[in-house]
Design a protein around this motif. Structure first.
Motif, PDB file in Angstrom:
ATOM      1  N   ALA A   1      62.980  53.064  87.684  1.00  0.00           N
ATOM      2  CA  ALA A   1      64.051  54.067  87.579  1.00  0.00           C
ATOM      3  C   ALA A   1      64.780  54.236  88.903  1.00  0.00           C
ATOM      4  O   ALA A   1      65.987  54.511  88.927  1.00  0.00           O
ATOM      5  N   ARG A   2      64.076  54.062  90.004  1.00  0.00           N
ATOM      6  CA  ARG A   2      64.719  54.205  91.320  1.00  0.00           C
ATOM      7  C   ARG A   2      65.514  52.965  91.707  1.00  0.00           C
ATOM      8  O   ARG A   2      66.549  53.068  92.365  1.00  0.00           O
ATOM      9  N   GLN A   3      64.972  51.784  91.359  1.00  0.00           N
ATOM     10  CA  GLN A   3      65.636  50.528  91.715  1.00  0.00           C
ATOM     11  C   GLN A   3      65.656  49.599  90.506  1.00  0.00           C
ATOM     12  O   GLN A   3      64.792  48.725  90.362  1.00  0.00           O
ATOM     13  N   PRO A   4      66.611  49.757  89.630  1.00  0.00           N
ATOM     14  CA  PRO A   4      66.652  48.928  88.420  1.00  0.00           C
ATOM     15  C   PRO A   4      66.799  47.431  88.695  1.00  0.00           C
ATOM     16  O   PRO A   4      66.344  46.610  87.901  1.00  0.00           O
ATOM     17  N   GLU A   5      67.409  47.079  89.818  1.00  0.00           N
ATOM     18  CA  GLU A   5      67.595  45.651  90.119  1.00  0.00           C
ATOM     19  C   GLU A   5      66.289  44.944  90.453  1.00  0.00           C
ATOM     20  O   GLU A   5      66.212  43.727  90.414  1.00  0.00           O
ATOM     21  N   ALA A   6      65.245  45.689  90.774  1.00  0.00           N
ATOM     22  CA  ALA A   6      63.949  45.089  91.094  1.00  0.00           C
ATOM     23  C   ALA A   6      62.986  45.148  89.914  1.00  0.00           C
ATOM     24  O   ALA A   6      61.785  44.976  90.095  1.00  0.00           O
ATOM     25  N   SER A   7      63.490  45.356  88.715  1.00  0.00           N
ATOM     26  CA  SER A   7      62.608  45.557  87.568  1.00  0.00           C
ATOM     27  C   SER A   7      61.763  44.321  87.245  1.00  0.00           C
ATOM     28  O   SER A   7      60.612  44.447  86.829  1.00  0.00           O
ATOM     29  N   GLY A   8      62.311  43.125  87.438  1.00  0.00           N
ATOM     30  CA  GLY A   8      61.539  41.911  87.157  1.00  0.00           C
ATOM     31  C   GLY A   8      60.321  41.779  88.049  1.00  0.00           C
ATOM     32  O   GLY A   8      59.209  41.500  87.581  1.00  0.00           O
ATOM     33  N   THR A   9      60.508  42.001  89.329  1.00  0.00           N
ATOM     34  CA  THR A   9      59.395  41.914  90.282  1.00  0.00           C
ATOM     35  C   THR A   9      58.370  42.998  90.036  1.00  0.00           C
ATOM     36  O   THR A   9      57.159  42.743  90.046  1.00  0.00           O
ATOM     37  N   ILE A  10      58.839  44.202  89.778  1.00  0.00           N
ATOM     38  CA  ILE A  10      57.927  45.324  89.555  1.00  0.00           C
ATOM     39  C   ILE A  10      57.111  45.101  88.290  1.00  0.00           C
ATOM     40  O   ILE A  10      55.886  45.328  88.269  1.00  0.00           O
ATOM     41  N   SER A  11      57.769  44.628  87.234  1.00  0.00           N
ATOM     42  CA  SER A  11      57.062  44.379  85.974  1.00  0.00           C
ATOM     43  C   SER A  11      56.003  43.291  86.137  1.00  0.00           C
ATOM     44  O   SER A  11      54.892  43.410  85.603  1.00  0.00           O
ATOM     45  N   THR A  12      56.331  42.246  86.870  1.00  0.00           N
ATOM     46  CA  THR A  12      55.367  41.165  87.095  1.00  0.00           C
ATOM     47  C   THR A  12      54.152  41.670  87.862  1.00  0.00           C
ATOM     48  O   THR A  12      53.010  41.388  87.486  1.00  0.00           O
ATOM     49  N   GLN A  13      54.393  42.418  88.914  1.00  0.00           N
ATOM     50  CA  GLN A  13      53.282  42.945  89.703  1.00  0.00           C
ATOM     51  C   GLN A  13      52.451  43.938  88.902  1.00  0.00           C
ATOM     52  O   GLN A  13      51.225  43.990  89.030  1.00  0.00           O
ATOM     53  N   MET A  14      53.104  44.722  88.038  1.00  0.00           N
ATOM     54  CA  MET A  14      52.391  45.672  87.197  1.00  0.00           C
ATOM     55  C   MET A  14      51.469  44.926  86.225  1.00  0.00           C
ATOM     56  O   MET A  14      50.309  45.300  86.043  1.00  0.00           O
ATOM     57  N   LEU A  15      51.968  43.873  85.599  1.00  0.00           N
ATOM     58  CA  LEU A  15      51.152  43.117  84.649  1.00  0.00           C
ATOM     59  C   LEU A  15      49.982  42.421  85.327  1.00  0.00           C
ATOM     60  O   LEU A  15      48.877  42.368  84.771  1.00  0.00           O
ATOM     61  N   ILE A  16      50.195  41.891  86.511  1.00  0.00           N
ATOM     62  CA  ILE A  16      49.098  41.243  87.242  1.00  0.00           C
ATOM     63  C   ILE A  16      48.032  42.262  87.606  1.00  0.00           C
ATOM     64  O   ILE A  16      46.834  42.011  87.436  1.00  0.00           O
ATOM     65  N   SER A  17      48.437  43.432  88.076  1.00  0.00           N
ATOM     66  CA  SER A  17      47.472  44.476  88.428  1.00  0.00           C
ATOM     67  C   SER A  17      46.699  44.956  87.212  1.00  0.00           C
ATOM     68  O   SER A  17      45.482  45.144  87.260  1.00  0.00           O
ATOM     69  N   ALA A  18      47.397  45.152  86.100  1.00  0.00           N
ATOM     70  CA  ALA A  18      46.731  45.594  84.874  1.00  0.00           C
ATOM     71  C   ALA A  18      45.749  44.536  84.379  1.00  0.00           C
ATOM     72  O   ALA A  18      44.654  44.869  83.917  1.00  0.00           O
ATOM     73  N   ALA A  19      46.110  43.265  84.490  1.00  0.00           N
ATOM     74  CA  ALA A  19      45.206  42.191  84.069  1.00  0.00           C
ATOM     75  C   ALA A  19      43.957  42.149  84.942  1.00  0.00           C
ATOM     76  O   ALA A  19      42.845  41.916  84.437  1.00  0.00           O
ATOM     77  N   LEU A  20      44.110  42.372  86.235  1.00  0.00           N
ATOM     78  CA  LEU A  20      42.944  42.388  87.117  1.00  0.00           C
ATOM     79  C   LEU A  20      42.017  43.558  86.778  1.00  0.00           C
ATOM     80  O   LEU A  20      40.788  43.410  86.778  1.00  0.00           O
ATOM     81  N   ILE A  21      42.592  44.716  86.486  1.00  0.00           N
ATOM     82  CA  ILE A  21      41.767  45.873  86.099  1.00  0.00           C
ATOM     83  C   ILE A  21      41.047  45.583  84.790  1.00  0.00           C
ATOM     84  O   ILE A  21      39.855  45.888  84.642  1.00  0.00           O
TER      85      ILE A  21
END
Length: 81
Positions: A47-67
């Motif tokens: 919501a703060r930086q919509p242009e970085a949504s691809g990077t943020i989503s990728t990092q979120m999925l990797i972190s969730a997979a590790l958990i």
């Protein structure tokens, strides 16, 4: 709480099954809170930086997979106890 679960998991008292059940519950609750926090933080960041949504989503999925992986390993190890 974790000390209580470990005490119950010891075979001497005969409550091993109950201790493993409490331990599994704690692992699942912790994983749920962790993944929920990652998701909430990612939505705030997007919501703060919509242009970085691809990077943020990728990092979120990797972190969730590790958990999830650590959670599965912990559940398997508790079940084998």
């Amino acid at each position: 709480m974790i000390d209580f679960a470990m005490m119950l998991a010891q075979d001497g008292a005969g409550f091993g099954t109950m201790g493993v059940g409490i331990g599994m519950g704690l692992v699942i609750i912790g994983a749920g809170f962790g993944i929920g926090r990652i998701g909430g933080s990612a939505v705030d960041a997007i919501a703060r930086q919509p242009e970085a949504s691809g990077t943020i989503s990728t990092q979120m999925l990797i972190s969730a997979a590790l958990i999830e992986g650590v959670t599965v390993i912990a559940l398997i190890l508790m079940y084998l106890k």
